[in-house]
Design a protein around this motif. Structure first.
Motif, PDB file in Angstrom:
ATOM      1  N   ARG A 125       0.821  -1.208   0.000  1.00  0.00           N
ATOM      2  CA  ARG A 125       0.000   0.000   0.000  1.00  0.00           C
ATOM      3  C   ARG A 125       0.854   1.257   0.000  1.00  0.00           C
ATOM      4  O   ARG A 125       0.497   2.275  -0.615  1.00  0.00           O
ATOM      5  N   ALA A 126       2.006   1.184   0.669  1.00  0.00           N
ATOM      6  CA  ALA A 126       2.924   2.322   0.631  1.00  0.00           C
ATOM      7  C   ALA A 126       3.428   2.555  -0.785  1.00  0.00           C
ATOM      8  O   ALA A 126       3.472   3.688  -1.282  1.00  0.00           O
ATOM      9  N   ALA A 127       3.794   1.469  -1.456  1.00  0.00           N
ATOM     10  CA  ALA A 127       4.303   1.577  -2.829  1.00  0.00           C
ATOM     11  C   ALA A 127       3.214   2.045  -3.791  1.00  0.00           C
ATOM     12  O   ALA A 127       3.510   2.680  -4.813  1.00  0.00           O
ATOM     13  N   ALA A 128       1.955   1.745  -3.464  1.00  0.00           N
ATOM     14  CA  ALA A 128       0.841   2.125  -4.337  1.00  0.00           C
ATOM     15  C   ALA A 128       0.448   3.593  -4.182  1.00  0.00           C
ATOM     16  O   ALA A 128      -0.458   4.062  -4.872  1.00  0.00           O
ATOM     17  N   GLY A 129       1.109   4.293  -3.275  1.00  0.00           N
ATOM     18  CA  GLY A 129       0.868   5.723  -3.141  1.00  0.00           C
ATOM     19  C   GLY A 129       0.168   6.152  -1.877  1.00  0.00           C
ATOM     20  O   GLY A 129      -0.111   7.346  -1.698  1.00  0.00           O
ATOM     21  N   GLU A 130      -0.113   5.228  -0.953  1.00  0.00           N
ATOM     22  CA  GLU A 130      -0.797   5.602   0.278  1.00  0.00           C
ATOM     23  C   GLU A 130       0.139   6.215   1.321  1.00  0.00           C
ATOM     24  O   GLU A 130      -0.313   6.693   2.355  1.00  0.00           O
ATOM     25  N   LEU A 131       1.437   6.186   1.049  1.00  0.00           N
ATOM     26  CA  LEU A 131       2.410   6.737   1.990  1.00  0.00           C
ATOM     27  C   LEU A 131       3.413   7.586   1.219  1.00  0.00           C
ATOM     28  O   LEU A 131       4.282   7.066   0.533  1.00  0.00           O
ATOM     29  N   ALA A 179      13.170   7.970   4.929  1.00  0.00           N
ATOM     30  CA  ALA A 179      13.333   6.868   3.973  1.00  0.00           C
ATOM     31  C   ALA A 179      12.649   5.647   4.564  1.00  0.00           C
ATOM     32  O   ALA A 179      12.778   5.365   5.759  1.00  0.00           O
ATOM     33  N   LEU A 180      11.919   4.919   3.744  1.00  0.00           N
ATOM     34  CA  LEU A 180      11.212   3.725   4.205  1.00  0.00           C
ATOM     35  C   LEU A 180      12.153   2.533   4.165  1.00  0.00           C
ATOM     36  O   LEU A 180      12.879   2.327   3.184  1.00  0.00           O
ATOM     37  N   ALA A 211      11.421 -11.196  -1.066  1.00  0.00           N
ATOM     38  CA  ALA A 211      10.329 -10.398  -0.501  1.00  0.00           C
ATOM     39  C   ALA A 211      10.809  -8.998  -0.118  1.00  0.00           C
ATOM     40  O   ALA A 211      10.048  -8.028  -0.212  1.00  0.00           O
ATOM     41  N   LEU A 212      12.059  -8.900   0.292  1.00  0.00           N
ATOM     42  CA  LEU A 212      12.613  -7.583   0.607  1.00  0.00           C
ATOM     43  C   LEU A 212      12.658  -6.707  -0.637  1.00  0.00           C
ATOM     44  O   LEU A 212      12.342  -5.511  -0.595  1.00  0.00           O
ATOM     45  N   LEU A 213      13.042  -7.295  -1.744  1.00  0.00           N
ATOM     46  CA  LEU A 213      13.043  -6.549  -3.006  1.00  0.00           C
ATOM     47  C   LEU A 213      11.625  -6.215  -3.440  1.00  0.00           C
ATOM     48  O   LEU A 213      11.340  -5.094  -3.879  1.00  0.00           O
ATOM     49  N   ASP A 214      10.727  -7.167  -3.312  1.00  0.00           N
ATOM     50  CA  ASP A 214       9.344  -6.960  -3.742  1.00  0.00           C
ATOM     51  C   ASP A 214       8.654  -5.852  -2.943  1.00  0.00           C
ATOM     52  O   ASP A 214       7.684  -5.254  -3.425  1.00  0.00           O
ATOM     53  N   SER A 215       9.132  -5.566  -1.743  1.00  0.00           N
ATOM     54  CA  SER A 215       8.533  -4.510  -0.918  1.00  0.00           C
ATOM     55  C   SER A 215       8.718  -3.137  -1.544  1.00  0.00           C
ATOM     56  O   SER A 215       7.990  -2.205  -1.213  1.00  0.00           O
ATOM     57  N   GLN A 216       9.700  -3.014  -2.417  1.00  0.00           N
ATOM     58  CA  GLN A 216      10.054  -1.753  -3.084  1.00  0.00           C
ATOM     59  C   GLN A 216      10.583  -0.696  -2.124  1.00  0.00           C
ATOM     60  O   GLN A 216      10.683   0.487  -2.477  1.00  0.00           O
ATOM     61  N   ARG A 261      19.558  -1.300  -3.681  1.00  0.00           N
ATOM     62  CA  ARG A 261      19.085  -0.981  -2.336  1.00  0.00           C
ATOM     63  C   ARG A 261      20.230  -0.503  -1.449  1.00  0.00           C
ATOM     64  O   ARG A 261      21.355  -1.002  -1.552  1.00  0.00           O
ATOM     65  N   ARG A 262      19.916   0.442  -0.604  1.00  0.00           N
ATOM     66  CA  ARG A 262      20.853   0.803   0.453  1.00  0.00           C
ATOM     67  C   ARG A 262      20.672  -0.213   1.577  1.00  0.00           C
ATOM     68  O   ARG A 262      19.538  -0.612   1.896  1.00  0.00           O
ATOM     69  N   VAL A 263      21.765  -0.633   2.200  1.00  0.00           N
ATOM     70  CA  VAL A 263      21.692  -1.723   3.178  1.00  0.00           C
ATOM     71  C   VAL A 263      22.345  -1.320   4.496  1.00  0.00           C
ATOM     72  O   VAL A 263      23.452  -0.758   4.508  1.00  0.00           O
ATOM     73  N   PHE A 264      21.635  -1.594   5.592  1.00  0.00           N
ATOM     74  CA  PHE A 264      22.179  -1.499   6.951  1.00  0.00           C
ATOM     75  C   PHE A 264      22.216  -2.910   7.530  1.00  0.00           C
ATOM     76  O   PHE A 264      21.411  -3.767   7.155  1.00  0.00           O
TER      77      PHE A 264
END
Length: 554
Positions: A73-79, A85-86, A107-112, A154-157
């Motif tokens: 939903r965040a990726a779809a524009g609700e956030l 940074a998310l 799944a981490l990649l798919d989260s966008q 992706r930036r990674v911590f």
């Protein structure tokens, strides 16, 4: 205008040089009693972004369905994040499986999410006993996953789980895990006090040593099992950490996490670090209480910086000094964090406390020493009997106004009241109250039923008074609290001989106010609180004013 780089914070003076990283939606959600819906998670993220935190960890996509939906939903524009940074949280690849083929990594990649925080074991005991692999494979799991995610943009911590315990047991293994991550492209190595057993000096020593031995950019994540999470986080920053992980109001499993608002308050006001956007520090209190509301947890009244009692003063000695200069007993100006100073009038109060509290309530008693003395004597006498005015400003204001000679009378004279509780054959329990009053010279009798004796009394009073006092239509009884006190009004009481203290909160469309009643009979204690509430509303109606809203979280 769209942000050019969503992997770094925007709008904070320190920019990417220092990270305020919030993990309320993942680690904070592990607190017992918290269960965020996806809509809740989106609302929390918006509040945090408005405050200006640099990173918002949204959860673990692929592991929890609600977290997966949140990111979708965040990726779809609700956030639409203006400052933060998310971040998606997840684990490294499993042993013996390529990162690109691991469904959790995919799944981490798919989260966008533009940023990913990976959790990895850094204690050799956990690597060997929990993961059932060796240190070399664990480091390969870390390096492979970091490199794969970096290759996907992706930036990674890295969250080095159990780092402090692992470093104490086998420092070389703990450092090898950090090296594997940073060499593969991780930007920050976060040292996690996962069990929460560290103290500030130990944290500072380890962070200093690790920084000197590695040169890596370090972060800190502290649990609060020793009640030192905030102090440990600040100590880590002073030792060189430039990334601090927190949760709103310290939410988290067991004893919780480092409280975002206390950590930010300390960094901003004590270390002069501009960790939030300009002007955002004044939103700390409002944001804290808004997030408590979403979590459905009552705000901690004594929480540092943002609690309603964080700048409340009770002792007369304190109040005397505050009257001269508020800075003498406040460690900072509470307005800077969106809070306010309060003076509590209790049996410990002196003249200065009463004068300051009166001024807070809009009443000038500074030139009326007789009135001040009367208020002090009345409060001390009544509190010895069990009355308490700390949470009952309306009752206290009536005492003050009466002492000052103002009209604080009731809108009626009581002839009598009676309450009957009936247990009917159908097992229904109904309360019936009858009041006999004299209103404007006219004797009135009203009887009403209610859900309990207090509700019935309230209804009967309204039935008698509302025709001549139409402003009562807007007044509602919104909360009712009962506490048993030992005979004489001191300490906790037990059994049927205890004295009862009742607090009644009343509201109308303009605000709320709280009154108190104390008696050996719970109905009479309730009556006393109710009539104070009506007297306060009547005084306001006569003056053409509205009650002041209750303090945030009060």
């Amino acid at each position: 205008m769209p942000r050019a780089d969503r992997t770094v914070p925007a709008g904070t003076p320190l920019g990417d040089a220092f990270h305020v990283y919030d993990t309320t939606l993942r680690d904070g959600a592990q607190r017992e009693g918290i269960s965020y819906s996806v809509a809740d998670k989106l609302a929390v993220a918006r509040h945090l972004d408005a405050l200006g935190v640099g990173f918002i960890e949204g959860g673990w996509p692929g592991a929890l369905p609600k977290d997966t939906e949140f990111f979708a939903r965040a990726a779809a524009g609700e956030l639409d994040l203006r400052h933060a940074a998310l971040v998606a949280f997840g684990a490294t690849r499993k042993a013996g499986l390529a990162a690109a083929e691991d469904p959790q990594v995919r799944a981490l990649l798919d989260s966008q999410a533009p940023v990913v925080t990976l959790v990895a074991k850094s204690d050799r005991r956990h690597i060997e006993r929990a993961l059932r692999t060796d240190v070399a494979e664990n480091c390969a799991m870390v390096a492979d996953t970091v490199a794969f995610l970096r290759g996907e943009g992706r930036r990674v911590f890295l969250d080095a789980e159990h780092f402090f315990d692992g470093y104490a047991f086998d420092p070389d293994t703990a450092l090898r895990v950090l090296e594997a991550a940073v060499t593969a492209g991780a930007d920050v190595a976060v040292l996690c006090d996962t069990n929460g057993g560290m103290l500030p000096l130990g944290i500072a020593q380890v962070v200093t040593e690790v920084a000197a031995r590695t040169g890596f950019r370090l972060g800190i994540h502290c649990q609060d099992d020793t009640s030192c999470a905030v102090a440990n986080s600040v100590a880590a920053v002073q030792a060189g950490a430039t990334h601090v992980q927190c949760t709103a109001n310290g939410y988290g499993e067991r004893a919780g996490n480092a409280d975002l608002f206390a950590v930010v308050g300390n960094l901003a006001t004590k270390l002069d670090m501009a960790v939030l956007p300009d002007g955002a520090l004044g939103e700390l209190t409002r944001t804290s209480h808004a997030l408590a509301e979403i979590a459905n947890i009552a705000p901690d009244t004594h929480q540092a910086y943002v609690g309603v009692s964080a700048f409340a003063h009770k002792a007369g000695l304190h109040a005397s000094a505050i009257k001269v200069d508020p800075e003498l007993y406040n460690h900072m100006d509470p307005v800077d964090v969106g809070n306010g100073q309060r003076v509590l009038v209790t049996e410990m109060a002196g003249r200065a406390s009463v004068e300051l509290k009166a001024a807070e309530l809009g009443l000038d008693l500074a030139g009326q020493p007789g009135a001040v003395a009367e208020v002090v004597a009345t409060v001390k006498e009544r509190e010895a009997e069990g009355w308490s005015y700390e949470a009952a400003d309306a009752s206290l204001e009536l005492i003050m106004r009466s002492a000052a000679g103002e009209d604080a009378r009731l809108p009626f004279e009581l002839e009598s009241y009676r309450v009957i509780i009936e247990h009917r054959a159908d097992r229904a329990v109904v309360s019936e109250a009858t009041v006999k009053l004299v209103v404007d010279g006219e004797r009135l009798i009203a009887t009403r039923e209610g859900n309990g004796p207090v509700n019935a009394l309230d209804a009967a009073l309204r039935a008698a008074l509302t025709p001549s006092r139409p402003w009562l239509e807007d007044v509602e009884l919104s909360d009712f609290k009962v506490r048993l006190l030992a005979p004489g009004g001191t300490g906790e009481g037990h059994g049927t001989d205890a004295v009862t203290r009742v607090l009644v909160e009343s509201t109308d469309h303009d605000g709320s106010w709280t009154t108190v009643g104390v008696h050996g009979n719970v109905v009479e204690a309730s009556w006393l609180a109710l009539v104070d509430a009506l007297a306060y509303a009547a005084r306001r109606a006569r003056a053409g004013t509205v009650p002041q809203p209750a303090p945030v979280g009060g």
